[in-house]
Write an enzyme that holds these catalytic residues in place. Sequence first.
Site, mmCIF file in Angstrom:
data_model
loop_
_atom_site.group_PDB
_atom_site.id
_atom_site.type_symbol
_atom_site.label_atom_id
_atom_site.label_comp_id
_atom_site.label_asym_id
_atom_site.label_seq_id
_atom_site.Cartn_x
_atom_site.Cartn_y
_atom_site.Cartn_z
ATOM 1 N N HIS A 17 1.013 -1.286 -0.177
ATOM 2 C CA HIS A 17 0.071 -0.147 0.038
ATOM 3 C C HIS A 17 0.839 1.353 0.092
ATOM 4 C CE1 HIS A 17 0.848 0.523 4.216
ATOM 5 N NE2 HIS A 17 0.204 -0.715 4.480
ATOM 6 N N HIS A 20 4.074 1.624 2.247
ATOM 7 C CA HIS A 20 5.187 0.994 1.783
ATOM 8 C C HIS A 20 5.885 1.654 0.539
ATOM 9 C CE1 HIS A 20 2.430 -2.563 3.153
ATOM 10 N NE2 HIS A 20 3.259 -2.234 3.971
ATOM 11 N N CYS A 125 -4.007 -17.149 22.474
ATOM 12 C CA CYS A 125 -5.284 -17.604 22.060
ATOM 13 C C CYS A 125 -5.407 -19.083 21.695
ATOM 14 C CB CYS A 125 -5.733 -17.000 20.920
ATOM 15 S SG CYS A 125 -7.220 -17.265 20.037
ATOM 16 N N CYS A 128 -5.906 -19.742 17.828
ATOM 17 C CA CYS A 128 -4.752 -19.155 17.006
ATOM 18 C C CYS A 128 -3.455 -19.919 17.205
ATOM 19 C CB CYS A 128 -4.321 -17.780 17.252
ATOM 20 S SG CYS A 128 -5.793 -16.464 16.873
ATOM 21 N N CYS A 143 -9.154 -12.080 21.898
ATOM 22 C CA CYS A 143 -8.421 -12.419 20.696
ATOM 23 C C CYS A 143 -9.028 -11.251 19.593
ATOM 24 C CB CYS A 143 -8.574 -13.681 20.453
ATOM 25 S SG CYS A 143 -8.039 -13.998 18.822
ATOM 26 N N HIS A 146 -10.744 -13.963 17.024
ATOM 27 C CA HIS A 146 -11.846 -14.881 17.443
ATOM 28 C C HIS A 146 -12.565 -14.182 18.473
ATOM 29 C CE1 HIS A 146 -8.582 -17.504 15.918
ATOM 30 N NE2 HIS A 146 -9.638 -17.952 15.081
ATOM 31 N N LYS A 296 -6.309 7.921 10.151
ATOM 32 C CA LYS A 296 -5.300 6.914 9.779
ATOM 33 C C LYS A 296 -5.985 6.478 8.531
ATOM 34 C CE LYS A 296 -2.877 2.961 11.511
ATOM 35 N NZ LYS A 296 -2.708 2.343 10.314
ATOM 36 N N LYS A 299 -9.304 1.230 4.551
ATOM 37 C CA LYS A 299 -10.494 0.789 3.584
ATOM 38 C C LYS A 299 -11.793 1.231 4.221
ATOM 39 C CE LYS A 299 -7.909 -2.154 0.559
ATOM 40 N NZ LYS A 299 -7.085 -3.449 0.949
HETATM 41 N N1 MSP Z 1 8.019 -5.928 8.884
HETATM 42 C C1 MSP Z 1 8.071 -4.736 9.783
HETATM 43 C C2 MSP Z 1 9.669 -3.972 9.575
HETATM 44 C C3 MSP Z 1 10.788 -5.022 9.795
HETATM 45 S S1 MSP Z 1 12.114 -4.032 9.426
HETATM 46 C C4 MSP Z 1 13.451 -4.937 10.012
HETATM 47 C C5 MSP Z 1 6.901 -3.772 9.537
HETATM 48 N N2 MSP Z 1 6.496 -4.021 8.427
HETATM 49 S S2 MSP Z 1 5.146 -3.484 7.724
HETATM 50 O O1 MSP Z 1 5.052 -3.504 6.653
HETATM 51 O O2 MSP Z 1 3.899 -3.393 8.632
HETATM 52 O O3 MSP Z 1 5.375 -1.643 7.737
HETATM 53 C C6 MSP Z 1 6.460 -1.297 6.935
HETATM 54 C C7 MSP Z 1 6.835 0.210 6.822
HETATM 55 O O4 MSP Z 1 5.497 0.724 6.553
HETATM 56 C C8 MSP Z 1 6.734 0.741 8.478
HETATM 57 O O5 MSP Z 1 7.881 1.698 8.456
HETATM 58 C C9 MSP Z 1 5.621 1.443 8.608
HETATM 59 O O6 MSP Z 1 5.914 2.547 9.396
HETATM 60 C C10 MSP Z 1 5.364 1.997 7.268
HETATM 61 N N3 MSP Z 1 3.841 2.322 7.124
HETATM 62 C C11 MSP Z 1 2.504 1.631 7.210
HETATM 63 N N4 MSP Z 1 1.510 2.664 7.341
HETATM 64 C C12 MSP Z 1 2.105 3.804 6.827
HETATM 65 C C13 MSP Z 1 1.528 4.883 6.611
HETATM 66 N N5 MSP Z 1 0.003 5.149 6.384
HETATM 67 N N6 MSP Z 1 2.118 6.063 6.193
HETATM 68 C C14 MSP Z 1 3.565 5.689 6.376
HETATM 69 N N7 MSP Z 1 4.117 4.811 6.551
HETATM 70 C C15 MSP Z 1 3.502 3.711 6.957
HETATM 71 O O7 MSP Z 1 6.648 -3.079 10.274
#
Ligand code: MSP
Length: 505
Positions: A17, A20, A125, A128, A143, A146, A296, A299
Site C-alpha cells: 500500500h 510501503h 489464544c 490461534c 483475541c 476470535h 489513519k 479501507k
Molecule cells: N516488518 C516490519 C518491519 C521490519 S524492519 C526490520 C513492519 N512491516 S510493515 O509492512 O508493517 O510496515 C513497514 C513500514 O511501512 C513501516 O515503516 C511503517 O511505519 C510503514 N507504514 C505503514 N503504514 C504507513 C502509513 N500510512 N504511512 C507511512 N508509513 C506507514 O513493520
Amino acid sequence: MSFYITTPIYYVNAQPHLGHAYTTIVADVLARHMRQRGEDVFFLTGTDEHGEPVADAARDQGVSPQELADRNAERFKALAPRLDASNDFFIRTTDEEHERRVQDVLQAVHDNGYTYKGMYEGWYCPRCADFKVENEILEGNRCPIHEIELELHQEENWFFRLSSFQDQLEQLYADQQDFVMPPARYNEALAFIKSGLQDVSLSRQRLQWGVTVPWDTEHVFYVWFDALLNYYTALGYARPGEDLTDRFWPATYHLIGKDILKFHTVFWPAMLMAARLPIPEHVFVHGFLLGADGRKMSKSLGNVLDPFEVIDQFGVDALRFYLMRDVAFGADGSVSMDAVTARYESELANDYGNLASRTLAMIRRYRDGVVPDVATDPELAGEFDGLSERVSALLGRLEVTTALEEIWQRVRRCNRYVEKRAPWQLAKDPSSAQALDQTLASLAEAVRVISVLLHAYMPASTATLLEALGAPDVSVGGAAFAATGGGRTVAALEPLFPKRAPEPA
Ligand code: MSP
C-alpha cells in the site's frame, strides 16, 4: 564514500500500500541522488516473512506460510519497479543465506553471554495457537480474531540481556546525537532508554515459522531479531561470490516509520553491540500518511490513496513528486487524490512542464533548435549560485521536502524570467537578437540545472527532458549554472505532464 540506505522490510501478510510505497520512494530519491554525486551506493529493500502475523494469515487462507510468503513477496518485489525504485537487492527473510547468517550472528550473541533461558508469560489464544502482543489485545483481554478470552500462558524462551546495554546505549546517544533523526524522535528513543531497559524475549517455542535457534533447536528466533538482521545479512550474499559487508557496513541510513522506532533505535543497536558489530550511522524516522480527513488511512473509512491508481492516472513521477512535495518528510501528512490532481496541474503541468516545453519550443522556433552559444544572463545565473551545494547538503540530512522546495523556487523564478523577457517580443525585432540569444541560452541552462537536481525525484521525465536538451549527463557536479555551453541541438519534446481529459461525470 559509501552510502548504504535501507527501507524496513515489509510484512507479507498484507498487500503493498501507499505506506510501503512512501518509504521505498524516499529511499530511492536518496539513493539516486547519492549516485548522481558519484558515491558508492547500496539500496536495500525486501520482505519480512516469518512470525505470527504471516503464520496466522496463511492459516486463515488455508495455505502454508511458505506458500503465502512466496505469493505475496512477488507482489512487493513487483512494487519496486513500478515505483521506478533502483534498489540494488531485494531481500527475503526466507532466503537460506539470510537464515544462515542470522544464526551466525545470534550464535555470537549467545557465545558472548547475552542470552539466558527464562519464563515468558503472555496472553495466549488457543484457537490461534498464538501469543498476542499488547497492542493486538481487545478490551477485556480478548483475541482480535476470535474475540474469545485469552489465557495467561507461560512458556520457556531464550531472552536477550537488553538491560545490560543500558549504559552503552546512553553513551551511544550522547556521542552520536544524530543517531536517531529528526531530533524529536531522538528524544523519544532516549526517553524510552532512560525509563529503564528490561530484557526481551529472543525466541519462541511454539511457533515453528521462523529461523531455528542453533543452540536449542526446539526454538525459533523472535521475528523482530531475524528481521532486523536483514540489513546486515543482505550484504553477505546480494552479489553472488562477493561479500559487500566491509564495503557498506555500517549502514548510513535506516529509514523507518514511527511505529517501529523502539526496535530500530533500542533493540537493534544493542543486538549489534552484543554481536560486537558496528552500529549504523543514522536511523531516520518518518511520519505517517493520513487520509484527507487527517485520520489513519483505512479501507473502511474510504480515505485510502491507492499508489497504483495515482500511477495509472498521472504516471509514477507524479506520485514520487507528490509524496515528496506535499508531505513534509518526517512529519505526518494528509494525502488525497484531489491534492495529487492539484499539484499535478499547477506544478508539474504548469510550472515545470510548461517551462520545459516553452524553452525547447522557442529554441526550435527562433534558433533552428540550436542553443545559442553566448554568455548567460547574470541576473538568472545569480539565482542558481550555490543551489546544487545547498540541495546536496539538504539531501545529505534527508531534508527531501526542503530540498525540493529550493529547486521549485527556481522553477518559478524561471517562469517569471520568461514573462519578463518575453522572447516572443524580442523575436519580432532584429535589433534584439543578442538579447534573445542570451535569454534562450539562460533558460536552456536553467532548465538543465533544475532537471539534473530533480532527476532523483522524477527520474523518467527529467531524463526525457535532458535528452531532448542534448545534455543527458545527470552528475550533480555538472549542475553548476553555465557549466555547459551552447551550440547543442535540442529535439522536439512531447508534453512531459500532459493535461488530463476531465473525468467523465
Ligand atoms: N516488518 C516490519 C518491519 C521490519 S524492519 C526490520 C513492519 N512491516 S510493515 O509492512 O508493517 O510496515 C513497514 C513500514 O511501512 C513501516 O515503516 C511503517 O511505519 C510503514 N507504514 C505503514 N503504514 C504507513 C502509513 N500510512 N504511512 C507511512 N508509513 C506507514 O513493520
